[in-house]
Design a protein around this motif. Sequence first.
Motif, PDB file in Angstrom:
ATOM      1  N   TYR A  28      31.118  59.353 -45.887  1.00 48.75           N
ATOM      2  CA  TYR A  28      30.932  60.495 -45.005  1.00 48.75           C
ATOM      3  C   TYR A  28      31.324  61.772 -45.749  1.00 48.75           C
ATOM      4  CZ  TYR A  28      30.969  57.307 -40.908  1.00 48.75           C
ATOM      5  OH  TYR A  28      30.699  56.325 -39.977  1.00 48.75           O
ATOM      6  N   PRO A  84      33.077  64.462 -39.572  1.00 51.42           N
ATOM      7  CA  PRO A  84      32.441  63.720 -40.678  1.00 51.42           C
ATOM      8  C   PRO A  84      30.971  63.434 -40.380  1.00 51.42           C
ATOM      9  CG  PRO A  84      34.549  62.723 -40.057  1.00 51.42           C
ATOM     10  CD  PRO A  84      34.225  63.729 -39.006  1.00 51.42           C
ATOM     11  N   LEU A 136      28.973  55.998 -37.447  1.00 45.93           N
ATOM     12  CA  LEU A 136      29.411  56.837 -36.347  1.00 45.93           C
ATOM     13  C   LEU A 136      28.804  58.233 -36.433  1.00 45.93           C
ATOM     14  CD1 LEU A 136      33.149  55.805 -36.588  1.00 45.93           C
ATOM     15  CD2 LEU A 136      31.679  55.333 -34.643  1.00 45.93           C
ATOM     16  N   LYS A 155      38.676  53.077 -27.820  1.00 43.94           N
ATOM     17  CA  LYS A 155      37.242  52.822 -27.899  1.00 43.94           C
ATOM     18  C   LYS A 155      36.742  52.251 -26.580  1.00 43.94           C
ATOM     19  CE  LYS A 155      38.383  48.483 -30.216  1.00 43.94           C
ATOM     20  NZ  LYS A 155      38.420  47.810 -31.541  1.00 43.94           N
ATOM     21  N   VAL A 173      33.864  44.109 -30.231  1.00 51.26           N
ATOM     22  CA  VAL A 173      34.930  45.090 -30.011  1.00 51.26           C
ATOM     23  C   VAL A 173      35.956  45.085 -31.134  1.00 51.26           C
ATOM     24  CG1 VAL A 173      34.656  45.083 -27.534  1.00 51.26           C
ATOM     25  CG2 VAL A 173      36.253  43.504 -28.590  1.00 51.26           C
ATOM     26  N   PHE A 233      29.939  61.901 -35.245  1.00 51.32           N
ATOM     27  CA  PHE A 233      31.172  62.567 -34.834  1.00 51.32           C
ATOM     28  C   PHE A 233      30.905  63.939 -34.230  1.00 51.32           C
ATOM     29  CE2 PHE A 233      34.780  60.176 -36.536  1.00 51.32           C
ATOM     30  CZ  PHE A 233      34.193  59.335 -37.458  1.00 51.32           C
ATOM     31  N   LEU A 236      41.840  55.217 -35.430  1.00 50.85           N
ATOM     32  CA  LEU A 236      41.233  54.976 -34.137  1.00 50.85           C
ATOM     33  C   LEU A 236      42.278  55.103 -33.034  1.00 50.85           C
ATOM     34  CD1 LEU A 236      38.663  54.096 -32.645  1.00 50.85           C
ATOM     35  CD2 LEU A 236      39.476  51.740 -32.869  1.00 50.85           C
ATOM     36  N   LEU A 289      42.092  59.382 -40.903  1.00 45.04           N
ATOM     37  CA  LEU A 289      41.515  59.211 -39.565  1.00 45.04           C
ATOM     38  C   LEU A 289      41.917  57.842 -39.032  1.00 45.04           C
ATOM     39  CD1 LEU A 289      37.821  60.452 -39.802  1.00 45.04           C
ATOM     40  CD2 LEU A 289      39.497  61.156 -38.104  1.00 45.04           C
ATOM     41  N   GLU A 339      36.133  47.422 -36.236  1.00 42.20           N
ATOM     42  CA  GLU A 339      36.577  48.800 -36.336  1.00 42.20           C
ATOM     43  C   GLU A 339      36.290  49.331 -37.730  1.00 42.20           C
ATOM     44  OE1 GLU A 339      40.677  49.237 -35.295  1.00 42.20           O
ATOM     45  OE2 GLU A 339      40.895  51.118 -36.398  1.00 42.20           O
ATOM     46  N   GLN A 340      35.938  50.613 -37.803  1.00 42.91           N
ATOM     47  CA  GLN A 340      35.803  51.273 -39.102  1.00 42.91           C
ATOM     48  C   GLN A 340      37.168  51.804 -39.519  1.00 42.91           C
ATOM     49  OE1 GLN A 340      32.747  54.201 -39.940  1.00 42.91           O
ATOM     50  NE2 GLN A 340      31.291  53.158 -38.591  1.00 42.91           N
ATOM     51  N   ASP A 399      28.549  55.291 -31.651  1.00 52.65           N
ATOM     52  CA  ASP A 399      27.530  54.626 -32.441  1.00 52.65           C
ATOM     53  C   ASP A 399      26.594  53.870 -31.510  1.00 52.65           C
ATOM     54  OD1 ASP A 399      29.703  51.989 -33.604  1.00 52.65           O
ATOM     55  OD2 ASP A 399      28.207  51.874 -32.025  1.00 52.65           O
ATOM     56  N   GLY A 410      28.226  48.664 -38.030  1.00 55.39           N
ATOM     57  CA  GLY A 410      28.284  49.286 -36.711  1.00 55.39           C
ATOM     58  C   GLY A 410      29.159  48.480 -35.782  1.00 55.39           C
ATOM     59  N   THR A 411      28.646  48.122 -34.655  1.00 52.26           N
ATOM     60  CA  THR A 411      29.420  47.368 -33.680  1.00 52.26           C
ATOM     61  C   THR A 411      28.835  45.980 -33.462  1.00 52.26           C
ATOM     62  OG1 THR A 411      28.134  48.494 -31.996  1.00 52.26           O
ATOM     63  CG2 THR A 411      30.340  49.338 -32.440  1.00 52.26           C
ATOM     64  N   PHE A 420      34.144  56.383 -29.053  1.00 53.46           N
ATOM     65  CA  PHE A 420      35.420  56.331 -29.759  1.00 53.46           C
ATOM     66  C   PHE A 420      36.106  57.692 -29.741  1.00 53.46           C
ATOM     67  CE2 PHE A 420      34.338  52.327 -31.911  1.00 53.46           C
ATOM     68  CZ  PHE A 420      32.960  52.352 -31.860  1.00 53.46           C
ATOM     69  N   PHE A 433      33.411  50.000 -25.172  1.00 55.89           N
ATOM     70  CA  PHE A 433      32.199  49.253 -25.466  1.00 55.89           C
ATOM     71  C   PHE A 433      31.448  48.936 -24.180  1.00 55.89           C
ATOM     72  CE2 PHE A 433      32.199  47.590 -29.957  1.00 55.89           C
ATOM     73  CZ  PHE A 433      33.145  48.472 -30.416  1.00 55.89           C
ATOM     74  N   ASN A 450      28.382  53.106 -27.890  1.00 58.71           N
ATOM     75  CA  ASN A 450      29.791  52.732 -27.933  1.00 58.71           C
ATOM     76  C   ASN A 450      30.554  53.996 -28.301  1.00 58.71           C
ATOM     77  OD1 ASN A 450      29.280  49.755 -27.684  1.00 58.71           O
ATOM     78  ND2 ASN A 450      28.223  50.152 -29.613  1.00 58.71           N
ATOM     79  N   PHE A 486      38.869  63.682 -32.822  1.00 56.52           N
ATOM     80  CA  PHE A 486      37.419  63.601 -32.973  1.00 56.52           C
ATOM     81  C   PHE A 486      36.844  62.572 -32.013  1.00 56.52           C
ATOM     82  CE2 PHE A 486      36.797  66.135 -36.772  1.00 56.52           C
ATOM     83  CZ  PHE A 486      38.011  66.069 -37.423  1.00 56.52           C
ATOM     84  N   PHE A 533      39.207  54.133 -42.282  1.00 56.28           N
ATOM     85  CA  PHE A 533      38.939  55.248 -43.183  1.00 56.28           C
ATOM     86  C   PHE A 533      39.969  55.340 -44.297  1.00 56.28           C
ATOM     87  CE2 PHE A 533      35.457  57.655 -41.332  1.00 56.28           C
ATOM     88  CZ  PHE A 533      35.351  57.052 -40.093  1.00 56.28           C
ATOM     89  N   TYR A 535      38.958  59.324 -32.364  1.00 58.89           N
ATOM     90  CA  TYR A 535      39.759  59.180 -33.567  1.00 58.89           C
ATOM     91  C   TYR A 535      40.751  60.338 -33.622  1.00 58.89           C
ATOM     92  CZ  TYR A 535      36.986  55.476 -35.751  1.00 58.89           C
ATOM     93  OH  TYR A 535      36.379  54.278 -36.042  1.00 58.89           O
ATOM     94  N   GLY A 566      25.108  50.768 -32.335  1.00 55.72           N
ATOM     95  CA  GLY A 566      24.899  49.374 -32.704  1.00 55.72           C
ATOM     96  C   GLY A 566      25.295  49.113 -34.136  1.00 55.72           C
TER      97      GLY A 566
END
Lengths: 119, 112
Positions: A35, A43, B100, B49, A104, B102, B46, B44, A107-108, B94, A99-100, B34, B51, B32, B90, A110, B36, B96
């Motif tokens: 990003y 980002p 993301l 979230k 659940v 933002f 989380l 950053l 998670e991303q 997303d 992605g997802t 989020f 879903f 979905n 932030f 960073f 952050y 799928g």
Amino acid sequence: EAGVAQSPRYKIIEKRQSVAFWCNPISGHATLYWYQQILGQGPKLLIQFQNNGVVDDSQLPKDRFSAERLKGVDSTLKIQPAKLEDSAVYLCASSRHPGTSGGVRNEQFFGPGTRLTVL
Amino acid sequence: AQSVSQHNHHVILSEAASLELGCNYSYGGTVNLFWYVQYPGQHLQLLLKYFSGDPLVKGIKGFEAEFIKSKFSFNLRKPSVQWSDTAEYFCAFDTGRRALTFGSGTRLQVQP
């Protein structure tokens, strides 16, 4: 578990020079994202890898930016030549699944980012 | 085009005040959502979230957010902020398998 590692943390270059950033994702994470975060903005995705293949590079300025993820682990993002407007923080993130799709728990995570200043 | 709007760019509160940060997304399908947080000098992280299911989700450090589908909103709330909540927040979503999207972030400053 160890987090996402990035280097260098800071870089100052002159316009028209080249620069490269390195990212080491969390072990076992198949998906890697780069990003760009310009000051005052959120980002924005540059490129998304799934293992060593590119999933999305639609926002990557391909005339000057390139990225690779050899062997599906570490990744390098390069800018050549740099412009003033490339000054930003470059964030690397990783996730176990894209992605997802992993549900659940996907998670991303960073990294700390590389702050690039182009003079 | 997909986008996220965060209407408050900079919020200043005193400790113990209540917090609500606005977030609206633009996308016609299922998302979905989020929040952050980026504390000074840190990565950053989380915060929470959403879903599916209960539209009121609870995250870490007493934060919660409510998804209102009809308003395309996912506002962040905390009943009583602390000085340690000073950070940039932030909102993101997303759709799928992709990355993301933002918002531009809200800088929260909590004064002791």
